[in-house]
Write a protein that holds these residues in place. Structure first.
Motif, mmCIF file in Angstrom:
data_model
loop_
_atom_site.group_PDB
_atom_site.id
_atom_site.type_symbol
_atom_site.label_atom_id
_atom_site.label_comp_id
_atom_site.label_asym_id
_atom_site.label_seq_id
_atom_site.Cartn_x
_atom_site.Cartn_y
_atom_site.Cartn_z
ATOM 1 N N LYS A 13 0.865 -1.184 0.000
ATOM 2 C CA LYS A 13 0.000 0.000 0.000
ATOM 3 C C LYS A 13 0.897 1.228 0.000
ATOM 4 O O LYS A 13 1.917 1.267 0.682
ATOM 5 N N THR A 14 0.494 2.243 -0.753
ATOM 6 C CA THR A 14 1.228 3.500 -0.788
ATOM 7 C C THR A 14 0.375 4.602 -0.178
ATOM 8 O O THR A 14 -0.687 4.342 0.381
ATOM 9 N N ASP A 15 0.833 5.837 -0.324
ATOM 10 C CA ASP A 15 0.130 6.987 0.250
ATOM 11 C C ASP A 15 -1.307 7.138 -0.241
ATOM 12 O O ASP A 15 -2.132 7.750 0.434
ATOM 13 N N SER A 16 -1.616 6.586 -1.405
ATOM 14 C CA SER A 16 -2.984 6.681 -1.916
ATOM 15 C C SER A 16 -3.930 5.696 -1.244
ATOM 16 O O SER A 16 -5.124 5.701 -1.512
ATOM 17 N N SER A 17 -3.405 4.856 -0.378
ATOM 18 C CA SER A 17 -4.170 3.882 0.412
ATOM 19 C C SER A 17 -4.831 2.773 -0.406
ATOM 20 O O SER A 17 -5.806 2.181 0.035
ATOM 21 N N HIS A 18 -4.299 2.491 -1.573
ATOM 22 C CA HIS A 18 -4.798 1.375 -2.376
ATOM 23 C C HIS A 18 -3.844 0.202 -2.229
ATOM 24 O O HIS A 18 -2.634 0.341 -2.396
ATOM 25 N N TRP A 19 -4.391 -0.954 -1.921
ATOM 26 C CA TRP A 19 -3.601 -2.158 -1.756
ATOM 27 C C TRP A 19 -3.417 -2.864 -3.090
ATOM 28 O O TRP A 19 -4.304 -2.836 -3.949
ATOM 29 N N ILE A 20 -2.285 -3.528 -3.240
ATOM 30 C CA ILE A 20 -2.030 -4.343 -4.416
ATOM 31 C C ILE A 20 -1.371 -5.642 -3.956
ATOM 32 O O ILE A 20 -0.556 -5.639 -3.032
ATOM 33 N N ALA A 21 -1.768 -6.733 -4.578
ATOM 34 C CA ALA A 21 -1.187 -8.040 -4.238
ATOM 35 C C ALA A 21 0.043 -8.290 -5.098
ATOM 36 O O ALA A 21 0.041 -8.009 -6.295
ATOM 37 N N MET A 22 1.083 -8.806 -4.458
ATOM 38 C CA MET A 22 2.302 -9.201 -5.162
ATOM 39 C C MET A 22 2.614 -10.630 -4.726
ATOM 40 O O MET A 22 2.369 -10.998 -3.580
ATOM 41 N N ASP A 23 3.140 -11.411 -5.648
ATOM 42 C CA ASP A 23 3.402 -12.799 -5.314
ATOM 43 C C ASP A 23 4.419 -13.377 -6.274
ATOM 44 O O ASP A 23 4.774 -12.760 -7.284
ATOM 45 N N GLY A 24 4.843 -14.569 -5.950
ATOM 46 C CA GLY A 24 5.755 -15.315 -6.795
ATOM 47 C C GLY A 24 5.217 -16.705 -7.031
ATOM 48 O O GLY A 24 4.167 -17.091 -6.494
ATOM 49 N N PRO A 25 5.936 -17.475 -7.810
ATOM 50 C CA PRO A 25 5.479 -18.831 -8.113
ATOM 51 C C PRO A 25 5.654 -19.752 -6.909
ATOM 52 O O PRO A 25 6.471 -19.491 -6.019
ATOM 53 N N PRO A 26 4.896 -20.842 -6.874
ATOM 54 C CA PRO A 26 4.991 -21.790 -5.753
ATOM 55 C C PRO A 26 6.400 -22.322 -5.502
ATOM 56 O O PRO A 26 6.790 -22.520 -4.347
ATOM 57 N N GLU A 27 7.183 -22.510 -6.551
ATOM 58 C CA GLU A 27 8.536 -23.057 -6.356
ATOM 59 C C GLU A 27 9.462 -22.102 -5.590
ATOM 60 O O GLU A 27 10.517 -22.498 -5.107
ATOM 61 N N PHE A 28 9.040 -20.854 -5.423
ATOM 62 C CA PHE A 28 9.813 -19.889 -4.631
ATOM 63 C C PHE A 28 9.089 -19.490 -3.356
ATOM 64 O O PHE A 28 9.436 -18.502 -2.723
ATOM 65 N N GLY A 29 8.056 -20.240 -2.975
ATOM 66 C CA GLY A 29 7.345 -19.954 -1.734
ATOM 67 C C GLY A 29 6.125 -19.075 -1.886
ATOM 68 O O GLY A 29 5.541 -18.642 -0.901
ATOM 69 N N GLY A 30 5.722 -18.808 -3.120
ATOM 70 C CA GLY A 30 4.528 -18.002 -3.368
ATOM 71 C C GLY A 30 3.328 -18.879 -3.659
ATOM 72 O O GLY A 30 3.420 -20.105 -3.673
ATOM 73 N N SER A 31 2.214 -18.230 -3.876
ATOM 74 C CA SER A 31 1.007 -18.966 -4.239
ATOM 75 C C SER A 31 0.475 -18.508 -5.601
ATOM 76 O O SER A 31 -0.644 -18.818 -5.960
ATOM 77 N N ASP A 32 1.301 -17.737 -6.337
ATOM 78 C CA ASP A 32 0.952 -17.277 -7.683
ATOM 79 C C ASP A 32 -0.370 -16.504 -7.697
ATOM 80 O O ASP A 32 -1.159 -16.632 -8.623
ATOM 81 N N ALA A 33 -0.598 -15.707 -6.653
ATOM 82 C CA ALA A 33 -1.869 -14.991 -6.515
ATOM 83 C C ALA A 33 -1.764 -13.493 -6.808
ATOM 84 O O ALA A 33 -2.718 -12.758 -6.573
ATOM 85 N N GLY A 34 -0.637 -13.050 -7.302
ATOM 86 C CA GLY A 34 -0.499 -11.626 -7.572
ATOM 87 C C GLY A 34 0.594 -11.366 -8.590
ATOM 88 O O GLY A 34 1.339 -12.268 -8.990
ATOM 89 N N ILE A 35 0.677 -10.118 -8.969
ATOM 90 C CA ILE A 35 1.678 -9.700 -9.945
ATOM 91 C C ILE A 35 3.069 -9.766 -9.317
ATOM 92 O O ILE A 35 3.224 -9.622 -8.111
ATOM 93 N N ARG A 36 4.065 -10.008 -10.128
ATOM 94 C CA ARG A 36 5.445 -10.027 -9.648
ATOM 95 C C ARG A 36 5.892 -8.578 -9.417
ATOM 96 O O ARG A 36 5.573 -7.694 -10.212
ATOM 97 N N PRO A 37 6.658 -8.332 -8.373
ATOM 98 C CA PRO A 37 7.086 -6.955 -8.085
ATOM 99 C C PRO A 37 7.777 -6.268 -9.256
ATOM 100 O O PRO A 37 7.511 -5.096 -9.531
ATOM 101 N N LYS A 38 8.647 -6.989 -9.961
ATOM 102 C CA LYS A 38 9.356 -6.362 -11.080
ATOM 103 C C LYS A 38 8.403 -5.993 -12.219
ATOM 104 O O LYS A 38 8.607 -5.005 -12.918
#
Length: 148
Positions: free
Chosen positions: A19-44
């Motif tokens: 979340k940033t100053d605009s107070s909107h949340w965004i989901a970020m995630d990675g693939p399961p093989e790196f401990g993610g659940s593939d439920a969000g955009i990659r940070p990069k």
């Protein structure tokens, strides 16, 4: 000087919410093989969206001020990244697709140039480290295509 802030919270593994100053949340995630659940955009990938969104906002606003009748704008962002770590972007290309009737190429070129050189802060930050190229095309509006 304005100070901007961001908060990143771990949800589970590498699944994150930000979340940033605009107070909107965004989901970020990675693939399961790196401990993610593939439920969000990659940070990069957010960098590519930030660049495309920043320049799109500029170009739309500039064309509107010039009273150019734009029906639709798309920015296709393509990036190449290194294979080895850190896997940074090595090239970014922006393809602007501007739809409408009676749009002149010089208006589009000027709007893109102003975004690139003056207004888009994301472009200014990234272009110091990665080459950013651009192209554009002007297409008839979707309504005109359907009527034909």
């Amino acid at each position: 000087m304005v100070v901007k802030t961001a908060l990143i919270r771990q949800i589970q593994g590498i699944s994150l919410a930000g979340k940033t100053d605009s107070s909107h949340w965004i989901a970020m995630d990675g693939p399961p093989e790196f401990g993610g659940s593939d439920a969000g955009i990659r940070p990069k990938e957010l960098l590519l969206l930030a660049l495309g969104g920043c320049t799109a906002s500029d170009v739309i606003t500039i064309l509107k001020k010039k009273r150019v009748a734009v029906d639709d704008v798309e920015i296709h962002v393509t990036a190449e990244q290194r294979d080895e770590h850190p896997q940074v972007f090595t090239k970014i290309h922006l393809e602007y697709v501007i739809r409408g009737e009676g749009i002149h190429s010089q208006d589009v070129e000027r709007a893109i140039e102003l975004s690139e050189s003056k207004y888009c802060s994301v472009n200014a930050m990234l272009r110091a480290t990665v080459p950013i190229t651009r192209s554009y095309r002007i297409e008839p509006s979707c309504a005109a295509v359907r009527a034909a």
